[in-house]
Design a protein around this motif. Structure first.
Motif, PDB file in Angstrom:
ATOM      1  N   LEU A  93       0.991  -1.355  -0.040  1.00 45.10           N
ATOM      2  CA  LEU A  93       0.419  -0.005   0.173  1.00 45.10           C
ATOM      3  C   LEU A  93       1.004   1.625  -0.090  1.00 45.10           C
ATOM      4  O   LEU A  93       0.450   2.091  -1.238  1.00 45.10           O
ATOM      5  CB  LEU A  93      -1.349   0.150   1.389  1.00 45.10           C
ATOM      6  CG  LEU A  93      -2.115  -1.350   1.366  1.00 45.10           C
ATOM      7  CD1 LEU A  93      -2.830  -1.272   2.756  1.00 45.10           C
ATOM      8  CD2 LEU A  93      -2.980  -1.098   0.278  1.00 45.10           C
ATOM      9  N   LEU A  94       2.066   0.799   0.575  1.00 47.09           N
ATOM     10  CA  LEU A  94       2.668   2.459   0.479  1.00 47.09           C
ATOM     11  C   LEU A  94       3.643   2.674  -0.487  1.00 47.09           C
ATOM     12  O   LEU A  94       4.047   3.776  -0.986  1.00 47.09           O
ATOM     13  CB  LEU A  94       3.884   2.130   2.017  1.00 47.09           C
ATOM     14  CG  LEU A  94       2.978   2.387   3.265  1.00 47.09           C
ATOM     15  CD1 LEU A  94       4.625   1.934   4.369  1.00 47.09           C
ATOM     16  CD2 LEU A  94       2.452   3.908   3.252  1.00 47.09           C
ATOM     17  N   GLU A  95       4.030   1.892  -0.937  1.00 44.58           N
ATOM     18  CA  GLU A  95       4.776   1.573  -2.625  1.00 44.58           C
ATOM     19  C   GLU A  95       3.966   2.283  -3.811  1.00 44.58           C
ATOM     20  O   GLU A  95       4.153   2.895  -4.390  1.00 44.58           O
ATOM     21  CB  GLU A  95       5.270   0.318  -3.188  1.00 44.58           C
ATOM     22  CG  GLU A  95       6.155  -1.135  -2.364  1.00 44.58           C
ATOM     23  CD  GLU A  95       7.264  -0.194  -2.357  1.00 44.58           C
ATOM     24  OE1 GLU A  95       7.780   0.509  -3.929  1.00 44.58           O
ATOM     25  OE2 GLU A  95       8.159   0.384  -1.769  1.00 44.58           O
ATOM     26  N   ALA A  96       2.450   2.024  -3.564  1.00 47.44           N
ATOM     27  CA  ALA A  96       1.700   2.608  -4.035  1.00 47.44           C
ATOM     28  C   ALA A  96       1.933   4.181  -4.388  1.00 47.44           C
ATOM     29  O   ALA A  96       1.682   5.010  -5.047  1.00 47.44           O
ATOM     30  CB  ALA A  96       0.205   1.832  -4.203  1.00 47.44           C
ATOM     31  N   ALA A  97       1.761   4.009  -2.918  1.00 53.45           N
ATOM     32  CA  ALA A  97       1.283   6.272  -2.396  1.00 53.45           C
ATOM     33  C   ALA A  97       3.719   6.335  -3.358  1.00 53.45           C
ATOM     34  O   ALA A  97       2.814   7.822  -3.561  1.00 53.45           O
ATOM     35  CB  ALA A  97       1.163   6.357  -0.253  1.00 53.45           C
ATOM     36  N   TYR A  98       3.878   5.774  -2.770  1.00 53.93           N
ATOM     37  CA  TYR A  98       5.219   6.559  -3.329  1.00 53.93           C
ATOM     38  C   TYR A  98       5.320   6.552  -4.983  1.00 53.93           C
ATOM     39  O   TYR A  98       5.804   7.321  -5.024  1.00 53.93           O
ATOM     40  CB  TYR A  98       6.447   5.677  -2.320  1.00 53.93           C
ATOM     41  CG  TYR A  98       6.449   5.566  -1.104  1.00 53.93           C
ATOM     42  CD1 TYR A  98       5.621   6.159  -0.366  1.00 53.93           C
ATOM     43  CD2 TYR A  98       7.062   3.727  -1.176  1.00 53.93           C
ATOM     44  CE1 TYR A  98       5.898   5.790   0.780  1.00 53.93           C
ATOM     45  CE2 TYR A  98       7.202   3.551   0.205  1.00 53.93           C
ATOM     46  CZ  TYR A  98       6.447   4.528   1.271  1.00 53.93           C
ATOM     47  OH  TYR A  98       6.516   4.635   2.414  1.00 53.93           O
ATOM     48  N   GLU A  99       4.347   5.896  -5.725  1.00 46.35           N
ATOM     49  CA  GLU A  99       4.086   6.425  -6.915  1.00 46.35           C
ATOM     50  C   GLU A  99       3.317   7.334  -7.084  1.00 46.35           C
ATOM     51  O   GLU A  99       4.153   8.048  -8.736  1.00 46.35           O
ATOM     52  CB  GLU A  99       4.145   4.716  -7.774  1.00 46.35           C
ATOM     53  CG  GLU A  99       4.285   3.675  -7.600  1.00 46.35           C
ATOM     54  CD  GLU A  99       5.705   4.155  -8.568  1.00 46.35           C
ATOM     55  OE1 GLU A  99       5.548   3.913  -9.207  1.00 46.35           O
ATOM     56  OE2 GLU A  99       6.781   2.951  -7.556  1.00 46.35           O
ATOM     57  N   THR A 100       3.229   7.944  -6.611  1.00 45.98           N
ATOM     58  CA  THR A 100       2.115   9.510  -6.992  1.00 45.98           C
ATOM     59  C   THR A 100       2.483   9.448  -6.747  1.00 45.98           C
ATOM     60  O   THR A 100       2.031  11.260  -6.577  1.00 45.98           O
ATOM     61  CB  THR A 100       0.671   8.730  -6.873  1.00 45.98           C
ATOM     62  OG1 THR A 100      -0.052   8.688  -5.589  1.00 45.98           O
ATOM     63  CG2 THR A 100       0.327   8.127  -8.369  1.00 45.98           C
ATOM     64  N   HIS A 101       3.592   9.845  -5.498  1.00 48.04           N
ATOM     65  CA  HIS A 101       3.808  10.832  -4.857  1.00 48.04           C
ATOM     66  C   HIS A 101       5.435  11.364  -4.163  1.00 48.04           C
ATOM     67  O   HIS A 101       6.113  10.240  -4.188  1.00 48.04           O
ATOM     68  CB  HIS A 101       2.858  11.642  -2.808  1.00 48.04           C
ATOM     69  CG  HIS A 101       1.931  11.362  -3.250  1.00 48.04           C
ATOM     70  ND1 HIS A 101       1.205  10.573  -3.565  1.00 48.04           N
ATOM     71  CD2 HIS A 101       0.496  12.274  -2.812  1.00 48.04           C
ATOM     72  CE1 HIS A 101      -0.198  10.294  -3.811  1.00 48.04           C
ATOM     73  NE2 HIS A 101      -0.891  11.599  -3.444  1.00 48.04           N
ATOM     74  N   ASP A 102       5.962  11.624  -4.280  1.00 51.12           N
ATOM     75  CA  ASP A 102       7.211  12.459  -3.974  1.00 51.12           C
ATOM     76  C   ASP A 102       7.566  12.991  -2.240  1.00 51.12           C
ATOM     77  O   ASP A 102       8.334  11.721  -1.293  1.00 51.12           O
ATOM     78  CB  ASP A 102       8.030  13.746  -4.054  1.00 51.12           C
ATOM     79  CG  ASP A 102       8.047  14.176  -6.178  1.00 51.12           C
ATOM     80  OD1 ASP A 102       7.706  13.338  -6.672  1.00 51.12           O
ATOM     81  OD2 ASP A 102       7.750  14.984  -6.493  1.00 51.12           O
ATOM     82  N   GLU A 103       7.054  13.369  -1.627  1.00 44.29           N
ATOM     83  CA  GLU A 103       6.874  12.917  -0.051  1.00 44.29           C
ATOM     84  C   GLU A 103       5.181  12.672   0.450  1.00 44.29           C
ATOM     85  O   GLU A 103       4.206  13.059  -0.257  1.00 44.29           O
ATOM     86  CB  GLU A 103       7.145  13.803   0.458  1.00 44.29           C
ATOM     87  CG  GLU A 103       8.450  14.224   1.086  1.00 44.29           C
ATOM     88  CD  GLU A 103       9.132  15.434   1.381  1.00 44.29           C
ATOM     89  OE1 GLU A 103      10.274  15.238   1.450  1.00 44.29           O
ATOM     90  OE2 GLU A 103       8.397  16.489   1.305  1.00 44.29           O
ATOM     91  N   ILE A 104       5.366  11.796   1.519  1.00 41.08           N
ATOM     92  CA  ILE A 104       3.358  11.706   2.233  1.00 41.08           C
ATOM     93  C   ILE A 104       3.884  11.840   3.704  1.00 41.08           C
ATOM     94  O   ILE A 104       4.932  11.423   4.457  1.00 41.08           O
ATOM     95  CB  ILE A 104       3.657   9.960   1.440  1.00 41.08           C
ATOM     96  CG1 ILE A 104       4.048   9.435   2.748  1.00 41.08           C
ATOM     97  CG2 ILE A 104       3.311   9.966   0.665  1.00 41.08           C
ATOM     98  CD1 ILE A 104       3.188   7.743   2.794  1.00 41.08           C
ATOM     99  N   ASP A 105       3.248  11.738   3.887  1.00 40.99           N
ATOM    100  CA  ASP A 105       2.766  11.666   5.277  1.00 40.99           C
ATOM    101  C   ASP A 105       1.731  10.997   6.075  1.00 40.99           C
ATOM    102  O   ASP A 105       1.158  10.583   4.921  1.00 40.99           O
ATOM    103  CB  ASP A 105       2.121  13.203   6.115  1.00 40.99           C
ATOM    104  CG  ASP A 105       3.106  14.376   6.149  1.00 40.99           C
ATOM    105  OD1 ASP A 105       3.910  14.362   5.654  1.00 40.99           O
ATOM    106  OD2 ASP A 105       2.267  15.402   6.114  1.00 40.99           O
ATOM    107  N   LEU A 106       2.295   9.785   7.309  1.00 42.35           N
ATOM    108  CA  LEU A 106       1.649   8.626   7.330  1.00 42.35           C
ATOM    109  C   LEU A 106       1.394   8.597   8.981  1.00 42.35           C
ATOM    110  O   LEU A 106       2.190   9.171  10.101  1.00 42.35           O
ATOM    111  CB  LEU A 106       2.889   7.355   7.221  1.00 42.35           C
ATOM    112  CG  LEU A 106       2.729   6.418   7.417  1.00 42.35           C
ATOM    113  CD1 LEU A 106       1.250   6.001   6.572  1.00 42.35           C
ATOM    114  CD2 LEU A 106       3.590   5.576   7.611  1.00 42.35           C
ATOM    115  N   LEU A 107       0.157   7.730   9.016  1.00 44.04           N
ATOM    116  CA  LEU A 107      -0.388   8.145  10.281  1.00 44.04           C
ATOM    117  C   LEU A 107      -0.097   6.479  10.572  1.00 44.04           C
ATOM    118  O   LEU A 107      -1.361   5.548   9.307  1.00 44.04           O
ATOM    119  CB  LEU A 107      -1.708   8.555  10.452  1.00 44.04           C
ATOM    120  CG  LEU A 107      -2.456   9.127  12.006  1.00 44.04           C
ATOM    121  CD1 LEU A 107      -3.131   9.616  12.887  1.00 44.04           C
ATOM    122  CD2 LEU A 107      -3.250   7.918  11.984  1.00 44.04           C
ATOM    123  N   ILE A 108      -0.267   5.678  11.238  1.00 43.35           N
ATOM    124  CA  ILE A 108      -0.748   4.329  12.035  1.00 43.35           C
ATOM    125  C   ILE A 108      -1.334   4.814  13.324  1.00 43.35           C
ATOM    126  O   ILE A 108      -0.437   5.017  14.125  1.00 43.35           O
ATOM    127  CB  ILE A 108       0.943   3.629  11.840  1.00 43.35           C
ATOM    128  CG1 ILE A 108       1.557   3.640  10.733  1.00 43.35           C
ATOM    129  CG2 ILE A 108       0.310   2.223  12.509  1.00 43.35           C
ATOM    130  CD1 ILE A 108       1.107   2.820   9.432  1.00 43.35           C
TER     131      ILE A 108
END
Length: 132
Positions: free
Chosen positions: A39-54
């Motif tokens: 799921l994170l890899e998919a987010a990295y494909e469309t964003h240079d940087e992300i913020d994450l909450l677990i």
């Protein structure tokens, strides 16, 4: 549907395109970790940087052998280049302590929040969860 049939990693939709959030419900097994990294890899494909909450409010432990496998180290190292802010909500005290210990050595801005501080975690990320 039986509880063991439900996914351990559950996506929490957010009101910000670059903010990704997940709830961990149960025990983190190798399959659950692979699912999270996918799921994170998919987010990295469309964003240079992300913020994450677990959110770890229903966390029941982790399969340590899987967590420290070579594959998991590779996936984690890729994440270090893409995550800007990382909020962890809940979980055992050792998780909060490990964040405090790792923080000076990482470029990620990490913070641990207690379960009753989840709203503060969302404010820190300047985002809100969306209702399904």
């Amino acid at each position: 549907m039986r509880n063991e049939d439900l996914p351990v990693i559950r996506r929490i939709r957010t009101d910000r395109d670059h903010v990704f959030a997940f709830a961990v419900v149960g025990r983190l097994t190798e399959n659950a970790l692979i699912n999270l990294w996918g799921l994170l890899e998919a987010a990295y494909e469309t964003h240079d940087e992300i913020d994450l909450l677990i959110r770890l409010t229903s966390y029941e432990g982790i399969d340590w052998t899987s967590a420290f496998s070579e594959r998991m180290f590779e996936l984690r190292s890729r994440s270090l280049r893409k995550v800007r802010r990382y909020a962890v909500v809940g979980g055992p005290l050792w998780i909060q302590a490990s964040i405090a210990l790792m923080k000076p050595f990482l470029s990620i801005d990490m913070r641990a929040f207690s379960t009753d501080e989840e709203e503060k975690a969302w404010e820190w990320l300047d985002a809100h969860p969306l209702q399904d």
